[in-house]
Design a protein around this motif. Sequence first.
Motif, short mmCIF file in Angstrom:
data_model
loop_
_atom_site.label_atom_id
_atom_site.label_comp_id
_atom_site.label_asym_id
_atom_site.label_seq_id
_atom_site.Cartn_x
_atom_site.Cartn_y
_atom_site.Cartn_z
N GLY A 1 0.85 -1.25 -0.07
CA GLY A 1 -0.11 0.14 0.25
C GLY A 1 0.67 1.31 -0.25
N PRO B 1 -5.81 -1.16 -0.84
CA PRO B 1 -6.82 -1.48 -1.78
C PRO B 1 -7.96 -1.79 -1.76
CG PRO B 1 -4.45 -2.53 -1.78
CD PRO B 1 -4.70 -1.87 -0.52
N PRO C 1 -10.55 2.42 -1.47
CA PRO C 1 -9.91 3.48 -2.06
C PRO C 1 -10.20 4.72 -1.38
CG PRO C 1 -11.46 2.61 -3.46
CD PRO C 1 -11.36 1.66 -2.33
#
Length: 107
Positions: free
Chosen positions: A5, A30, A33
Amino acid sequence: MSLPGFLPEGCWFALAGADYVGLSWMNAFPSDPRLLETGLTGVVRSHRRRGIATALKVHAIDFARRRGAERIVTRNEENNPMYDLNLMLGFRPGPAMCEYEKHLSHP
C-alpha cells in the motif's frame, strides 16, 4: 520501499539545507480506495517543535483530499507528543489496541 500500500507519490521529506530532518508518508488500502493511512511522520530531535511535523501532516491531509480519500487513519501512543498534534489536526481517537506476547521458551 516495498510496504504493501505504500504510495511513493505520498512520501515527503523536510530538509534543512542538505540535511533530511523530517519525513511523512501515506499508505493506501486496495480494499477501500476512500481510506488512506499516515504510515509515519517523524522529525529528528534537533528540529522538533518548529512546526515541521505539523507542515508534513497538513500536506498529507491535503494530498488525501486531492486523491479523493474520505478518511485518514494514523496510529501513535497516547503519551507521544504526536497524539496532541493529531488531535489538533482533527483526528479522533479510535478503539484502543491490545498487544499480546507469548514466550516460546515456556510451554
